[in-house]
Design an enzyme around this catalytic site. Structure first.
Site, short mmCIF file in Angstrom:
data_model
loop_
_atom_site.label_atom_id
_atom_site.label_comp_id
_atom_site.label_asym_id
_atom_site.label_seq_id
_atom_site.Cartn_x
_atom_site.Cartn_y
_atom_site.Cartn_z
N GLY A 5 70.52 60.04 61.37
CA GLY A 5 69.16 59.70 61.06
C GLY A 5 68.28 60.66 60.48
CB CYS A 6 67.71 63.70 61.02
SG CYS A 6 67.46 63.70 62.25
#
Length: 156
Positions: free
Chosen positions: A43-44
């Site tokens: 996600g990052c």
């Protein structure tokens, strides 16, 4: 959590190269301050690569982007290099800035609880006032939401 209309808490953190960056040193510029949980996780990475791919849009809006995570400088540097991220990443290893912004929260995964950074973004104006808060960021929608907020600030 810090709210829109409040003065953004000032801070100084090391960037990906170990150089100190202060929010107050960016007065006169719009700042997109985004917090992410951990460098080089799916996600990052999606979120950071989105910022990278929209960097011209941020520049056009007159905004400086700062990504903050509780990772050490070495991990932040590696993440930036690996994904060719041409914006500043800050290492909040002792999570003081995460705490000041109210994004250091208790989390739970696989039945275990732990503390970590919540994914949230603060759009700060030239005088250091928070103008827009995205308290729950979806990585794939991050840039659209932030650029819309910057556009609204410019129109106001």
């Amino acid at each position: 959590m810090v709210h829109a209309g409040e003065q953004a808490p000032d801070f100084t953190l090391p960037d990906q190269d170990g150089n100190d960056v202060s929010l107050s040193g960016l007065r006169g510029k719009k700042v997109v301050l985004y917090f992410y949980p951990k460098a080089d996780t799916p996600g990052c990475t999606t979120q950071a690569c989105g910022v990278r791919d929209h960097l011209r849009d941020y520049d056009h809006a007159g905004a400086v982007v700062l990504g903050v995570s509780p990772d050490p400088v070495k991990a932040v540097h590696k993440f930036r290099e690996k994904h060719d991220l041409q914006f500043t990443l800050l290492a909040d290893e002792h999570h003081e800035v995460c705490e000041a912004y109210g994004v250091w929260v208790e989390k739970s995964m696989y039945g275990k609880t732990y503390w970590g950074a919540k994914r949230a973004t603060f759009v700060i104006d030239e005088e250091g006032v928070v103008r827009h808060v995205i308290p729950k960021v979806k990585p794939a929608e991050h840039d659209e939401q932030v650029l819309k907020a910057l556009g609204e600030m410019a129109a106001a």
